[in-house]
Design an enzyme around this catalytic site. Structure first.
Site, PDB file in Angstrom:
ATOM      1  N   HIS A 294      62.661  40.819 185.653  1.00 56.01           N
ATOM      2  CA  HIS A 294      63.730  40.022 185.062  1.00 56.01           C
ATOM      3  C   HIS A 294      64.464  40.796 183.964  1.00 56.01           C
ATOM      4  O   HIS A 294      65.614  41.194 184.138  1.00 56.01           O
ATOM      5  CB  HIS A 294      63.154  38.707 184.520  1.00 56.01           C
ATOM      6  CG  HIS A 294      64.194  37.777 183.983  1.00 56.01           C
ATOM      7  ND1 HIS A 294      63.907  36.773 183.084  1.00 56.01           N
ATOM      8  CD2 HIS A 294      65.532  37.692 184.201  1.00 56.01           C
ATOM      9  CE1 HIS A 294      65.000  36.118 182.785  1.00 56.01           C
ATOM     10  NE2 HIS A 294      66.007  36.651 183.445  1.00 56.01           N
ATOM     11  N   HIS A 299      68.816  42.302 183.279  1.00 60.17           N
ATOM     12  CA  HIS A 299      69.493  42.250 181.972  1.00 60.17           C
ATOM     13  C   HIS A 299      69.744  43.637 181.382  1.00 60.17           C
ATOM     14  O   HIS A 299      70.864  43.980 181.011  1.00 60.17           O
ATOM     15  CB  HIS A 299      68.656  41.431 180.991  1.00 60.17           C
ATOM     16  CG  HIS A 299      68.719  39.964 181.207  1.00 60.17           C
ATOM     17  ND1 HIS A 299      69.516  39.122 180.464  1.00 60.17           N
ATOM     18  CD2 HIS A 299      68.061  39.174 182.093  1.00 60.17           C
ATOM     19  CE1 HIS A 299      69.360  37.878 180.871  1.00 60.17           C
ATOM     20  NE2 HIS A 299      68.485  37.877 181.866  1.00 60.17           N
ATOM     21  N   HIS A 485      69.374  38.647 189.987  1.00 58.40           N
ATOM     22  CA  HIS A 485      69.057  37.877 188.787  1.00 58.40           C
ATOM     23  C   HIS A 485      68.777  36.421 189.120  1.00 58.40           C
ATOM     24  O   HIS A 485      67.839  35.816 188.590  1.00 58.40           O
ATOM     25  CB  HIS A 485      70.189  37.968 187.763  1.00 58.40           C
ATOM     26  CG  HIS A 485      69.911  37.175 186.524  1.00 58.40           C
ATOM     27  ND1 HIS A 485      70.466  35.927 186.294  1.00 58.40           N
ATOM     28  CD2 HIS A 485      69.109  37.415 185.463  1.00 58.40           C
ATOM     29  CE1 HIS A 485      70.037  35.459 185.145  1.00 58.40           C
ATOM     30  NE2 HIS A 485      69.198  36.335 184.613  1.00 58.40           N
ATOM     31  N   ASN A 489      65.324  34.417 188.181  1.00 55.14           N
ATOM     32  CA  ASN A 489      65.528  33.613 186.971  1.00 55.14           C
ATOM     33  C   ASN A 489      65.431  32.113 187.190  1.00 55.14           C
ATOM     34  O   ASN A 489      64.705  31.421 186.473  1.00 55.14           O
ATOM     35  CB  ASN A 489      66.885  33.932 186.340  1.00 55.14           C
ATOM     36  CG  ASN A 489      67.099  33.171 185.046  1.00 55.14           C
ATOM     37  OD1 ASN A 489      66.528  33.514 184.012  1.00 55.14           O
ATOM     38  ND2 ASN A 489      67.922  32.120 185.093  1.00 55.14           N
ATOM     39  N   ILE A 634      72.505  33.804 181.523  1.00 54.68           N
ATOM     40  CA  ILE A 634      71.463  33.042 180.831  1.00 54.68           C
ATOM     41  C   ILE A 634      70.155  33.802 180.970  1.00 54.68           C
ATOM     42  O   ILE A 634      69.990  34.597 181.903  1.00 54.68           O
ATOM     43  CB  ILE A 634      71.311  31.613 181.409  1.00 54.68           C
ATOM     44  CG1 ILE A 634      70.337  30.784 180.578  1.00 54.68           C
ATOM     45  CG2 ILE A 634      70.853  31.683 182.851  1.00 54.68           C
ATOM     46  CD1 ILE A 634      70.768  30.523 179.168  1.00 54.68           C
TER      47      ILE A 634
END
Length: 634
Positions: A294, A299, A485, A489, A634
Site C-alpha cells: 500500500h 503512495h 491502489h 486500499n 485517500i
C-alpha cells in the site's frame, strides 16, 4: 539523522532523502509543505476523510488513552463475542471524553449517541453473512488471491524453498517443510508432480522480516518469519498445506533460524494451534500489505512522478493532460500520512507489528522495487502466476484461472493501455516525435535520475525513445495510481475491520506443551487467541483509521471520468478516445458482475459470501468495497 526524519519522511527518492549523522541535528516540523495547487481546497465540508485521520491521531487516540489509563475498560477481549460487540453494542465511554474532539463528521460517525457517547463500528463485510467462515482454511487461502494483499503469492518453483539472504551473515535459511508433510494433503500427487504441474504456491514472509525479527521481538510484540505453502485443488480453490514459523537462532544470526512446521487440523488443541499459526502469517501479511503493497508501492513511488510532471511539463503538454487526473490529492494525502500515519510514534508504529522499524523496513524493501514490473502482466509473469500466451486475450495465461484480482485486473489493465495507446498515437506518431520533445525528455530524465535517483543506474528503465515506451510508462503509472491502489486500499475495513480476520499485532509466541499457555488452548482457545493478537486499544485505533481509509468522498472522480471533462482538451480525437475508454470500462464492470454471479468461480465469493468487487470501476460515496478513483486520494 533522527529516525523520525530519515524514514518517516520517506518518499523513496532524492527529493527527501538527506542523511545526517547527528541525531540532534533536525526535528520534525508540525507541517509539511504542499504546493497550493496540490491541496485539498476542492473538497466539500462534509468530506474531510483525510483530515479525519489527523483528528484520530491528535484527538481520538489521546482521549482513548486517558480512558484506558484510568482502567475504565480492560485492554483485552475475553471472547470473540466481545469483538462482535464493537459492531452490535459498541464501547461505552464517559460522556465528556470526546468533548474536545474536532467536530469532523467522518469522526462523529464513530461517536453515535443513544443516551450516552460510545464507539460503534459498522459490521465489516467479512462477517455480515457468517460469523465463523473467516476461520476456515478455504477463506484463509482465498483472501491471499482475493483479499487485501493479492499480489504477493507466487508459484513454488523449487523445493525446498530457499532464502535470498546473505548466508555469510544470516546462515542457512532453507525451509524445513518436508515433502512427506505436504503429501499428506496433495490428493495423491507427489511434491515433484505438484511442482511440475504448477499446483504448489507460496506466501513468503521470511526474508523481509528476518533481519529485523530479533529487534522486533525485543519489544512487547512477539512474531515469527513465515512461509505458507498452498495447493491448487481440482475445483480451482487453494488450500494451505503447511506453515513454517521461524525465529532467529539464539546463538546468533550466523547460525540461521530455529523453525517449526504446523499442519492443518480441525479438532482438539491442534486446531487451536493451527488457527494461531495462520494468525502469525496474517500479522506478517498485514504489515507487508500496509507498509509495502500500500504505502510503498502506490503512495510513495508515485510522488516523484507528480513532482516531475509539475516541474517539467507545461499544463498544455499532452502528457500532462493525460496524467494530471491521476495525481489528484496524492501529495496532500501523503503529507497527512507522514504527519499521522507513518511518522515516528504514529498510528502505524503503535498498531502494527513492525513498530518503530516500519519505515526502515519499507525503505529497505524498496531496493527490490522495479518500475517495469509494476505493470500487471509483468508482475504476474514474474511471480509465476501467469505465462506469456499470444493466443490469450491479454497476452498471458493465468496459472490459477479463478484468481479474482488478476482476472479483473487484466481487464482494467487492457482498458487503460488501449486508452493510453489511442491518446499517445495522436501526438506521437513516430520515434522522432518522442526524441525531439524536450519537455518530455526532461520529464523522464528527472523521474529516473532525481525522483527515483536511488535507482538511476538500474538497467530496466525505459529509454523513452519510442511511442511504445511512452505508452507502457504511462499505462503502468495510471495502473499504479488507480487500480492497484484501489485493490489494496478500499478493502481495508471490509476485510480488516474484523480484527480476528486481519490482526496487525502478535504478542505471544506459540504455546509449547507443558506450559499454562498450552493448557489454555484446551480450555479456552478463544481467550488464548485474543491474548496473542491485537488488543482492544490498538484495535479501536486500527478500526477508526481503516474505516476512513476505505471510504470514498462524494466528489471523487473515478477511472473514465474527468474533472471539467468538457474542456480538458479541444482535440476531438482525444475526446472520442476518452469516451471509448469510459464505454470500455462500463462494459468491463458488467463482465465483473457476471463473474461474481457465476457459482462455479468459488474464489470470487468464498465461504464468507463476499463477492470480489474491489476492481469495479464505479462507486458511490462511502464505504462501498468497490470503485477505482483516478488517483491516490485517500
Amino acid at each position: 539523522m533522527t529516525r523520525d526524519n530519515k524514514y518517516a519522511s520517506q518518499t523513496l527518492n532524492s527529493y527527501v532523502f538527506v542523511f545526517l549523522t547527528d541525531p540532534n541535528s533536525e526535528s520534525r516540523s508540525s507541517s509539511i509543505y504542499i504546493p497550493r495547487d496540490e491541496t485539498f481546497g476542492h473538497l466539500k465540508s462534509s468530506d474531510f476523510l483525510a483530515y479525519g485521520i489527523k483528528s484520530i491521531s491528535q484527538d481520538v487516540i489521546p482521549a482513548l488513552k486517558s480512558v484506558f489509563d484510568i482502567n475504565f475498560t480492560p485492554n483485552e477481549f475475553d471472547s470473540f463475542e466481545d469483538v462482535f460487540d464493537l459492531y452490535e453494542g459498541g464501547i461505552h465511554l464517559p460522556t465528556d471524553v470526546f468533548k474536545e474532539i474536532t467536530p469532523l463528521p467522518v469522526v462523529n460517525e464513530l461517536l453515535r449517541t443513544d443516551g450516552e457517547e460510545f464507539l460503534k463500528f459498522p459490521v465489516p463485510k467479512v462477517v455480515q453473512v457468517s460469523k465463523s467462515a473467516w476461520m476456515t482454511d478455504e477463506e484463509f487461502a482465498r483472501e491471499i488471491i482475493a483479499g487485501l494483499n493479492p499480489g504477493l503469492i507466487r508459484v513454488l518453483q523449487e523445493f525446498p524453498p530457499k532464502s535470498k539472504l546473505d548466508s555469510t551473515v544470516y546462515g542457512d535459511h532453507t525451509c524445513i517443510i518436508t515433502k512427506e508433510q505436504l503429501e499428506l494433503n496433495l490428493d495423491g500427487l507427489t511434491t515433484d508432480e505438484a511442482i511440475q504441474g504448477k499446483k504448489l504456491f507460496i506466501l513468503d514472509h521470511h526474508d523481509s522480516i528476518i533481519p529485523y525479527l530479533r529487534r522486533i521481538n525485543s519489544t512487547p510484540t512477539k512474531a515469527y518469519a513465515s512461509r505458507t505453502i498452498l495447493f491448487l485443488k481440482n475445483d480451482g480453490t487453494l488450500k494451505p498445506l503447511a506453515i513454517e514459523l521461524s525465529l532467529p537462532h539464539p546463538q546468533g544470526d550466523q547460525y540461521g533460524v530455529v523453525s517449526n512446521v504446523y499442519l492443518p487440523a480441525i479438532e482438539g488443541v491442534e486446531s487451536a494451534i493451527w488457527l494461531l499459526a495462520k494468525a502469525y502469517v496474517i500479522v506478517n501479511d498485514s504489515c507487508f500489505h500496509q507498509l509495502v503493497s500500500h504505502w510503498l508501492n502506490t503512495h510513495a513511488v508515485v510522488e516523484p512522478f507528480v513532482i516531475a510532471t509539475n516541474r517539467q511539463l507545461s499544463v498544455l503538454h499532452p502528457i500532462y493532460k493525460l496524467l494530471h487526473p491521476h495525481y489528484r490529492d496524492t501529495m496532500n494525502i501523503n503529507s497527512l500520512a507522514r504527519s499521522s500515519l507513518v511518522n515516528a510514534d504514529g498510528i502505524i508504529e503503535q498498531t502494527f507489528l513492525w513498530g518503530r522499524y516500519a519505515m526502515e523496513m519499507s525503505s529497505v524493501i524498496y531496493k527490490d522495487w522495479v518500475f517495469t514490473d509494476q505493470a500487471l502482466p509483468a508482475d504476474l509473469i514474474k511471480r509465476g502466476m501467469a505465462v506469456e500466451d499470444p493466443s490469450s486475450p491479454h497476452g498471458v495465461r493465468l496459472i490459477v484461472e479463478d484468481y479474482p484480482y488478476a482476472v479483473d485486473g487484466l481487464d482494467i489493465w487492457d482498458a487503460i493501455k488501449t486508452w493510453v495507446q489511442e491518446y499517445v498515437s495522436i501526438y506521437y506518431p513516430s520515434n522522432d516525435t518522442i526524441q525531439q520533445d524536450s519537455e518530455l525528455q526532461s520529464w523522464w530524465h528527472e523521474i529516473v535520475t532525481v525522483g527515483h535517483g536511488d535507482k538511476k543506474d538500474a538497467p530496466w528503465w525505459p529509454t523513452m525513445q519510442t511511442p511504445q515506451e511512452l505508452i507502457q510508462v504511462c499505462s503502468t503509472l495510471i495502473w499504479i495510481a488507480s487500480a492497484l491502489h484501489a485493490a489494496v486500499n478500499f478493502g481495508q475495513y471490509p476485510y480488516g475491520g474484523f480484527i480476528l480476520n486481519r490482526p496487525t499485532l502478535s504478542r505471544r509466541f506459540m504455546p509449547e506443551k507443558g506450559t499454562p499457555e498450552y493448557d489454555e488452548l484446551s480450555t479456552n482457545a478463544q481467550k488464548a487467541y485474543l491474548r496473542t493478537i491485537t488488543p482492544k486499544f490498538q484495535t479501536l485505533i486500527d478500526l477508526s483509521v481503516i474505516e476512513i481509509l476505505s471510504r470514498h468522498a462524494s466528489d471523487e472522480y473515478y477511472l473514465g471520468q474527468r474533472d471539467s471533462a468538457d474542456f480538458w482538451t479541444n482535440d476531438t480525437k482525444a475526446q472520442e478516445a476518452f469516451k471509448r475508454f469510459g464505454t470500455n470500462l462500463a462494459n468491463v464492470e458488467l463482465q465483473l458482475v457476471q463473474r461474481n454471479n457465476n457459482e462455479t468461480l468459488r474464489n470470487r465469493v468464498g465461504p464468507v459470501s463476499m463477492p470480489y468487487t474491489l476492481l469495479y470501476p464505479s462507486s458511490e460515496e462511502g464505504l462501498t468495497f468497490r470503485g477505482i478513483p483516478n488517483s491516490i486520494s485517500i
